[in-house]
Design a protein around this motif. Structure first.
Motif, PDB file in Angstrom:
ATOM      1  N   TYR A  78       0.814  -1.216   0.000  1.00 16.60           N
ATOM      2  CA  TYR A  78       0.000   0.000   0.000  1.00 16.60           C
ATOM      3  C   TYR A  78       0.850   1.268   0.000  1.00 16.60           C
ATOM      4  N   LEU A  79       1.938   1.252   0.757  1.00 17.40           N
ATOM      5  CA  LEU A  79       2.705   2.478   0.970  1.00 17.40           C
ATOM      6  C   LEU A  79       3.254   3.075  -0.311  1.00 17.40           C
ATOM      7  N   SER A  80       3.570   2.211  -1.266  1.00 18.09           N
ATOM      8  CA  SER A  80       4.140   2.714  -2.523  1.00 18.09           C
ATOM      9  C   SER A  80       3.132   3.558  -3.306  1.00 18.09           C
ATOM     10  N   GLN A  81       1.842   3.411  -2.989  1.00 23.03           N
ATOM     11  CA  GLN A  81       0.802   4.163  -3.691  1.00 23.03           C
ATOM     12  C   GLN A  81       0.553   5.536  -3.064  1.00 23.03           C
ATOM     13  N   LEU A  82       1.117   5.747  -1.864  1.00 28.85           N
ATOM     14  CA  LEU A  82       0.732   6.914  -1.081  1.00 28.85           C
ATOM     15  C   LEU A  82       1.742   8.044  -1.148  1.00 28.85           C
ATOM     16  N   THR A  83       1.197   9.262  -1.015  1.00 29.31           N
ATOM     17  CA  THR A  83       2.052  10.440  -0.897  1.00 29.31           C
ATOM     18  C   THR A  83       2.536  10.539   0.550  1.00 29.31           C
ATOM     19  N   GLU A  84       3.466  11.446   0.799  1.00 25.91           N
ATOM     20  CA  GLU A  84       3.990  11.612   2.146  1.00 25.91           C
ATOM     21  C   GLU A  84       2.884  12.043   3.114  1.00 25.91           C
ATOM     22  N   ASN A  85       1.998  12.926   2.661  1.00 28.03           N
ATOM     23  CA  ASN A  85       0.890  13.368   3.519  1.00 28.03           C
ATOM     24  C   ASN A  85      -0.049  12.219   3.863  1.00 28.03           C
ATOM     25  N   GLU A  86      -0.262  11.353   2.874  1.00 25.85           N
ATOM     26  CA  GLU A  86      -1.149  10.214   3.120  1.00 25.85           C
ATOM     27  C   GLU A  86      -0.516   9.215   4.086  1.00 25.85           C
ATOM     28  N   VAL A  87       0.806   9.010   3.932  1.00 15.97           N
ATOM     29  CA  VAL A  87       1.520   8.143   4.889  1.00 15.97           C
ATOM     30  C   VAL A  87       1.478   8.754   6.287  1.00 15.97           C
ATOM     31  N   GLN A  88       1.629  10.069   6.357  1.00 24.68           N
ATOM     32  CA  GLN A  88       1.575  10.765   7.646  1.00 24.68           C
ATOM     33  C   GLN A  88       0.211  10.556   8.312  1.00 24.68           C
ATOM     34  N   TYR A  89      -0.843  10.593   7.493  1.00 22.68           N
ATOM     35  CA  TYR A  89      -2.188  10.370   8.049  1.00 22.68           C
ATOM     36  C   TYR A  89      -2.276   8.966   8.654  1.00 22.68           C
ATOM     37  N   ILE A  90      -1.774   7.955   7.917  1.00 25.45           N
ATOM     38  CA  ILE A  90      -1.797   6.578   8.416  1.00 25.45           C
ATOM     39  C   ILE A  90      -1.050   6.492   9.748  1.00 25.45           C
ATOM     40  N   CYS A  91       0.124   7.126   9.804  1.00 26.08           N
ATOM     41  CA  CYS A  91       0.925   7.101  11.039  1.00 26.08           C
ATOM     42  C   CYS A  91       0.186   7.764  12.199  1.00 26.08           C
ATOM     43  N   SER A  92      -0.571   8.799  11.891  1.00 26.67           N
ATOM     44  CA  SER A  92      -1.230   9.576  12.944  1.00 26.67           C
ATOM     45  C   SER A  92      -2.434   8.851  13.554  1.00 26.67           C
ATOM     46  N   VAL A  93      -3.039   7.930  12.805  1.00 30.23           N
ATOM     47  CA  VAL A  93      -4.254   7.273  13.319  1.00 30.23           C
ATOM     48  C   VAL A  93      -3.980   5.901  13.928  1.00 30.23           C
ATOM     49  N   ILE A  94      -2.759   5.403  13.790  1.00 32.54           N
ATOM     50  CA  ILE A  94      -2.437   4.137  14.457  1.00 32.54           C
ATOM     51  C   ILE A  94      -2.413   4.390  15.959  1.00 32.54           C
ATOM     52  N   PRO A  95      -3.161   3.617  16.735  1.00 31.32           N
ATOM     53  CA  PRO A  95      -3.228   3.840  18.184  1.00 31.32           C
ATOM     54  C   PRO A  95      -1.843   3.821  18.837  1.00 31.32           C
ATOM     55  N   LEU A  96      -1.634   4.747  19.761  1.00 30.14           N
ATOM     56  CA  LEU A  96      -0.340   4.867  20.431  1.00 30.14           C
ATOM     57  C   LEU A  96       0.058   3.569  21.124  1.00 30.14           C
ATOM     58  N   HIS A  97      -0.900   2.952  21.808  1.00 27.68           N
ATOM     59  CA  HIS A  97      -0.566   1.731  22.550  1.00 27.68           C
ATOM     60  C   HIS A  97      -0.114   0.611  21.623  1.00 27.68           C
ATOM     61  N   ALA A  98      -0.658   0.585  20.377  1.00 24.55           N
ATOM     62  CA  ALA A  98      -0.261  -0.447  19.409  1.00 24.55           C
ATOM     63  C   ALA A  98       1.193  -0.243  18.986  1.00 24.55           C
ATOM     64  N   SER A  99       1.570   1.007  18.768  1.00 20.51           N
ATOM     65  CA  SER A  99       2.951   1.302  18.369  1.00 20.51           C
ATOM     66  C   SER A  99       3.924   0.971  19.486  1.00 20.51           C
ATOM     67  N   ILE A 100       3.622   1.403  20.696  1.00 24.46           N
ATOM     68  CA  ILE A 100       4.505   1.144  21.838  1.00 24.46           C
ATOM     69  C   ILE A 100       4.661  -0.359  22.049  1.00 24.46           C
ATOM     70  N   TYR A 101       3.571  -1.099  21.952  1.00 22.55           N
ATOM     71  CA  TYR A 101       3.624  -2.551  22.125  1.00 22.55           C
ATOM     72  C   TYR A 101       4.534  -3.182  21.060  1.00 22.55           C
ATOM     73  N   TYR A 102       4.417  -2.718  19.841  1.00 22.80           N
ATOM     74  CA  TYR A 102       5.230  -3.234  18.726  1.00 22.80           C
ATOM     75  C   TYR A 102       6.711  -2.948  18.981  1.00 22.80           C
ATOM     76  N   PHE A 103       7.018  -1.751  19.432  1.00 26.27           N
ATOM     77  CA  PHE A 103       8.415  -1.388  19.714  1.00 26.27           C
ATOM     78  C   PHE A 103       8.980  -2.230  20.852  1.00 26.27           C
TER      79      PHE A 103
END
Length: 259
Positions: free
Chosen positions: A3-28
């Motif tokens: 999917y990412l190859s289809q997206l602009t930087e702004n669109e990728v930024q939107y995806i990053c912004s809506v991923i729940p914080l707890h999901a990211s921290i857990y992944y890290f």
């Protein structure tokens, strides 16, 4: 699917912004070695807010560790929306209604065009604009409704607590009422006893008066008796004196010469 190859930087930024914080921290935290490669000297738990994590995700979006994470989320979101829309349509609603029942509560609520792009659906700008406006209205209404629901539940909870306090107070009041009635009964009993005591006191006072009168009478009678005793003593003395005189006279008479 990539999917990412289809997206602009702004669109990728939107995806990053809506991923729940707890999901990211857990992944890290689950992948500390990979996290150390993109954030050397930091620990996952040091990431405290959404903006900080979003910036990291966007900056490292070309690292496989991050890109796979973003792709996985998109790959989960799109089928979930498709399945939900299909289910509503199976129930008889149109696709537009199905979308309005689904998108306001999805991760694409603030970027409807991005959903259609990732879902490979070509729609006119006008359609996307109108649908986005409707989705925003539904989303705001839903947020307000949830807020009101929580406030209502809070008020109901407070009412429940107040009702419990009221019930407790009424129970205490009833108990105090029973105690008060018992006190009134005791007071009445004591009043009756006091009446009996007053009556007894009156009787005692009358008896005391009678005793005093009898004592006075006895004293008078004793005085009379003493007077009588004195009179009797005087009479006895007089009788003795007379008897003495009579005896003396009798002797004198017996001594006179007889002719």
């Amino acid at each position: 699917m990539n999917y990412l190859s289809q997206l602009t930087e702004n669109e990728v930024q939107y995806i990053c912004s809506v991923i729940p914080l707890h999901a990211s921290i857990y992944y890290f935290q689950k992948n500390p070695k990979e996290f150390a490669k993109i954030m050397p000297g930091f620990r996952a738990k040091s990431m405290k807010n959404q903006e900080q994590v979003c910036t990291l995700l966007l900056r490292c979006r070309n690292h496989y560790f991050i890109s796979s994470f973003l792709e996985e989320h998109i790959d989960n979101w799109i089928p979930q929306i498709q399945e939900h829309v299909a289910k509503i349509m199976d129930d008889g609603d149109s696709k537009e209604l199905a979308l309005l029942h689904t998108l306001p509560f999805s991760f694409f609520a603030d970027n409807i065009g991005l959903f259609f792009k990732l879902n490979n659906e070509k729609c006119s700008e006008e359609y996307i604009t109108l649908l986005s406006a409707a989705v925003n209205v539904i989303k705001r209404s839903s947020v307000q409704q949830n807020k009101l629901q929580k406030e209502s539940e809070l008020k109901e909870s407070e009412m429940g607590k107040l009702q419990s306090k009221l019930d407790s107070t009424e129970s205490d009041l009833n108990e105090e009422g029973v105690k008060l009635d018992q006190s009134h009964t005791k007071i009445k009993e004591l009043k009756c006893k006091l009446t009996d005591v007053d009556q007894l006191r009156s009787t005692i006072q009358n008896d005391e008066k009678m005793v005093m009168a009898l004592k006075s009478k006895i004293l008078l009678e004793e005085g009379t008796i003493n007077d009588l005793r004195n009179e009797v003593a005087e009479i006895k003395n007089t009788n003795q004196h007379l008897e003495t005189q009579i005896r003396s006279q009798s002797r004198k008479s017996s001594e006179l010469p007889r002719n």
